[in-house]
Design a protein around this motif. Structure first.
Motif, PDB file in Angstrom:
ATOM      1  N   GLU A  57      -9.863  -2.032   0.572  1.00 41.49           N
ATOM      2  CA  GLU A  57      -9.690  -2.412   1.990  1.00 41.49           C
ATOM      3  C   GLU A  57      -9.719  -1.201   2.923  1.00 41.49           C
ATOM      4  OE1 GLU A  57      -6.035  -4.809   1.576  1.00 41.49           O
ATOM      5  OE2 GLU A  57      -7.316  -6.597   1.526  1.00 41.49           O
TER       6      GLU A  57
ATOM      7  N   ASP B 228      -5.948  -1.817  -4.969  1.00 42.83           N
ATOM      8  CA  ASP B 228      -5.333  -2.203  -3.689  1.00 42.83           C
ATOM      9  C   ASP B 228      -6.425  -2.570  -2.689  1.00 42.83           C
ATOM     10  OD1 ASP B 228      -3.460  -2.601  -1.654  1.00 42.83           O
ATOM     11  OD2 ASP B 228      -3.506  -0.487  -1.052  1.00 42.83           O
TER      12      ASP B 228
ATOM     13  N   THR C 176       0.832  -1.211   0.000  1.00 39.82           N
ATOM     14  CA  THR C 176       0.000   0.000   0.000  1.00 39.82           C
ATOM     15  C   THR C 176       0.865   1.259   0.000  1.00 39.82           C
ATOM     16  OG1 THR C 176      -1.867  -1.130   1.034  1.00 39.82           O
ATOM     17  CG2 THR C 176      -1.760   1.251   1.325  1.00 39.82           C
TER      18      THR C 176
ATOM     19  N   THR D 155      -7.820   1.393   2.926  1.00 35.73           N
ATOM     20  CA  THR D 155      -6.470   1.708   3.413  1.00 35.73           C
ATOM     21  C   THR D 155      -5.850   2.898   2.671  1.00 35.73           C
ATOM     22  OG1 THR D 155      -5.563  -0.029   1.975  1.00 35.73           O
ATOM     23  CG2 THR D 155      -5.941  -0.614   4.279  1.00 35.73           C
TER      24      THR D 155
HETATM   25 MG    MG Z   1      -2.147  -2.814   2.080  1.00 31.52          MG
END
Ligand code: MG
Ligand code: GTP
Length: 237
Positions: A68, A127, A39, A70
């Motif tokens: 996610e 991601d 990430t 993030t």
């Molecule tokens: Mg990640």
């Protein structure tokens, strides 16, 4: 046909590994265990792609598919500042699409064409590319269904990268299994669909505070490892 572009990673070590930078018209899979820096790498590229061409960027925008939750604007600010860029302007050129399930993640990509053209998008990040598919299709009965849907997503991502001259990044979390550490890290669990569709595959591994990156299965990169760090500037030498 347009020329292939390259995006600097903002580091000498990873640029060496990528032979100059992350390529457009290609899908690059970044896989590794939790906390290995996938990430952070995606955040760093989302900043670096905005640099002018004279400084290793593509003067382009970003479509960041966040599955996610993030994506962190404050990390973008910090990375932009470390590279002497205006954080507000950098954030403005990142279109974040939060995907709530795998069908939504696929829909975002299906409808991405006009967004890519209108915003001069040069980088698309997924991601994670795999996480929602993995979570939703548990159990053996649905494995082939999952692989089929994931296959559709990554092929579309690859095709869009070619059509619109974008770099595409697909992250994939894998377990740190003994054979990944000591043997050949070419078989991430459940990730073969992404592996087969990707032009480039890079493997991240934790080593204390440092991180190790390896280019795997590349048609024209030597298989080598580099050491990098994670910090205020994202991925760092
Ligand atoms: Mg990640
Ligand atoms: P998963 O998504 O869980 O699979 O992990 P990942 O590979 O995406 O890891 P990620 O890129 O989120 O890396 C997390 C690591 O980055 C942390 O353990 C820290 O080492 C480092 N990190 C994240 N943010 C910062 C920061 O602001 N400063 C510093 N110094 N390190 C950071």
């Amino acid at each position: 046909r347009q020329d292939i572009g390259k995006i600097t990673t903002g580091t000498n070590c990873l640029d060496t590994l990528f032979d100059g930078g992350v390529e457009t018209q290609a899908l690059t899979e970044v896989y590794g265990e939790f906390g290995s820096g996938k990430t952070q790498f995606a955040h760093t590229l989302a900043v670096m792609v905005q640099k002018p061409k004279t400084e290793g960027g593509l003067d382009g925008g970003v479509l960041y598919i966040d599955t996610e939750n993030t994506f962190r604007p404050e990390r973008i600010v910090s990375i932009a500042q470390a590279h002497e860029m205006d954080p507000e302007k950098v954030l403005d050129r990142i279109i974040v699409a939060r995907a709530y399930n795998s069908a939504h993640q696929t829909l975002i990509l299906e409808e991405a064409g006009p967004i890519i053209e209108e915003n001069n998008i040069r980088l698309i990040v997924a991601d994670s590319a795999v996480g929602l598919f993995r979570a939703e299709y548990l159990g053996r009965g649905t494995l082939s269904n999952r692989q089929q849907k994931l296959n559709h997503f990554v092929h579309m991502l690859s095709r869009i990268a070619e059509t619109y001259n974008c770099a595409a990044i697909a992250t994939n979390q894998v377990m740190a299994s003994p054979d990944v550490f000591f043997g050949d890290p070419t078989r991430p669990i459940g990730g073969n669909v992404v592996a087969h569709t990707s032009t480039y595959r890079i493997y991240f591994k934790k080593s204390g505070k440092k991180r190790i990156a390896r280019m795997v299965d590349s048609p024209h990169h030597p298989e080598e490892e580099v050491i990098f760090a994670l910090g205020e500037a994202g991925v760092m030498d």
